[in-house]
Design an enzyme around this catalytic site. Structure first.
Site, PDB file in Angstrom:
ATOM      1  N   ASP A   1       0.846  -1.195   0.000  1.00  0.00           N
ATOM      2  CA  ASP A   1       0.000   0.000   0.000  1.00  0.00           C
ATOM      3  C   ASP A   1       0.886   1.251   0.000  1.00  0.00           C
ATOM      4  O   ASP A   1       2.043   1.205   0.423  1.00  0.00           O
ATOM      5  CB  ASP A   1      -0.877   0.034   1.261  1.00  0.00           C
ATOM      6  CG  ASP A   1      -1.811  -1.163   1.315  1.00  0.00           C
ATOM      7  OD1 ASP A   1      -2.157  -1.696   0.246  1.00  0.00           O
ATOM      8  OD2 ASP A   1      -2.180  -1.556   2.433  1.00  0.00           O
TER       9      ASP A   1
HETATM   10  N1  URA Z   1      -1.105  -6.000   3.928  1.00  0.00           N
HETATM   11  C1  URA Z   1      -1.626  -4.756   3.928  1.00  0.00           C
HETATM   12  O1  URA Z   1      -2.670  -4.506   4.502  1.00  0.00           O
HETATM   13  N2  URA Z   1      -0.952  -3.795   3.230  1.00  0.00           N
HETATM   14  C2  URA Z   1       0.223  -4.009   2.597  1.00  0.00           C
HETATM   15  O2  URA Z   1       0.797  -3.082   2.016  1.00  0.00           O
HETATM   16  C3  URA Z   1       0.744  -5.311   2.642  1.00  0.00           C
HETATM   17  C4  URA Z   1       0.069  -6.285   3.303  1.00  0.00           C
END
Ligand code: URA
Length: 239
Positions: free
Chosen positions: A106
Site C-alpha cells: 500500500d
Molecule cells: N497487507 C496490507 O494490509 N498492506 C500491505 O501493504 C501489505 C500487506
C-alpha cells in the site's frame, strides 16, 4: 555464450528505442573496457559485459532482480494516481525494461519490495502455491492482546473471502507492535485481518520475504540494490 548486436544490447538494457540506441552508438557515447564502439551492427558477447554510457558503467543483465526499501507515500502502480510511483526511485532505463513490483505494498506501507522484469519469476514468486512467507511489522491502534494473536493465528473471516485467513506466525513485539507472517498476498490483507480481529493497523512495514531480510540488505529508505543469486535463493521457502 550469447552474442547480440550492440544496438540490440543497448535496447535490451532499457536505453531507449532502437533508433535512439543507434544514435548513442554513432555519437561515440558507448565504450567497452575503455574503447569506443561506434558500429551498432557489431556483435558482442553479453556474458560479463560492462558498457560505459555517458561515462557511467552498466553491467549487462538479461533480467533485473531488485529489492527496494519502499518509503511511505509512494505507489506501486505503474500509473500512480495520488503519490509518485516507486519507479521514480529507480534509474529511468528500468522503466523501459517493463520492471514491475512483485506483489504490491500500500502507499503508506514501508519496507521490502521486490521488482523484476522476469515474468516467470514474478509469477512464481506471487503464486499462492509457492507459500513464500512475507514478514510484516504492524503497529496497532489498540494494545496487542493474547486473544488478538490467537484470532490471527486461528483465522479471521474477511467479507469477500470464501474461507477464514490465518497468519502463519504471529508474535507480540511491543504493547502496540505485532510481527505477523503471511503466505498469501491479498489486497490490504494485514490491515483487513487486524480490523476483522477488532483492532486497527496504524502503520505497516515489511521486514522480510522468505529468508531475505531488509536488515541484511542494509538499505536506507528509498534505496535499492540488485539481488545476487544467493539472495534470490533465500526467497524460496525451504522444503
Ligand atoms: N497487507 C496490507 O494490509 N498492506 C500491505 O501493504 C501489505 C500487506
Amino acid at each position: 555464450m550469447s552474442k547480440l548486436s550492440l544496438d540490440r544490447i543497448l535496447q535490451s538494457q532499457g536505453f531507449g528505442t532502437r533508433k535512439y540506441c543507434r544514435s548513442l552508438i554513432d555519437d561515440g557515447e558507448v565504450s567497452i573496457a575503455g574503447v569506443v564502439h561506434d558500429n551498432y551492427k557489431e556483435t558482442i558477447a553479453t556474458d560479463g559485459l560492462v558498457l560505459t554510457i555517458f561515462e557511467e558503467e552498466w553491467a549487462y543483465r538479461e533480467h533485473l532482480y531488485i529489492a527496494l526499501y519502499k518509503p511511505a507515500n509512494f505507489e506501486c502502480s505503474r500509473k500512480p494516481s495520488h503519490h509518485p510511483g516507486v519507479l521514480t526511485l529507480l534509474p529511468e532505463q528500468f522503466s523501459w525494461r517493463e520492471l514491475q513490483p512483485v506483489g504490491r505494498l500500500d502507499h503508506d506501507t514501508t519496507g521490502m519490495l521486490l521488482m523484476s522484469d522476469d515474468g516467470p519469476f514474478i509469477h512464481a514468486q506471487s503464486s499462492p502455491k509457492r507459500h513464500v512467507p512475507k514478514i510484516y511489522q504492524a503497529t496497532t491502534a489498540e494494545p496487542v492482546t493474547p486473544e488478538l494473536i490467537e484470532q490471527l493465528k486461528s483465522g479471521v473471516q474477511l467479507h469477500d473471502e470464501p474461507a477464514p485467513l490465518a497468519a502463519q506466525h504471529c508474535v507480540q513485539r511491543g504493547e502496540h507492535q505485532l510481527e505477523i507472517v503471511l503466505e498469501q498476498g491479498k489486497y490490504h490483507q494485514v490491515k483487513r485481518m487486524l480490523a476483522a480481529a477488532g483492532n486497527h493497523c496504524s502503520a505497516l512495514h515489511r521486514s522480510a520475504i522468505g529468508g531475505l531480510t531488509l536488515d541484511a540488505l542494509a538499505l536506507e529508505e528509498g534505496e535499492w540494490c540488485y539481488l545476487t543469486p544467493e539472495q534470490l535463493a533465500l526467497l524460496v521457502p525451504s522444503a
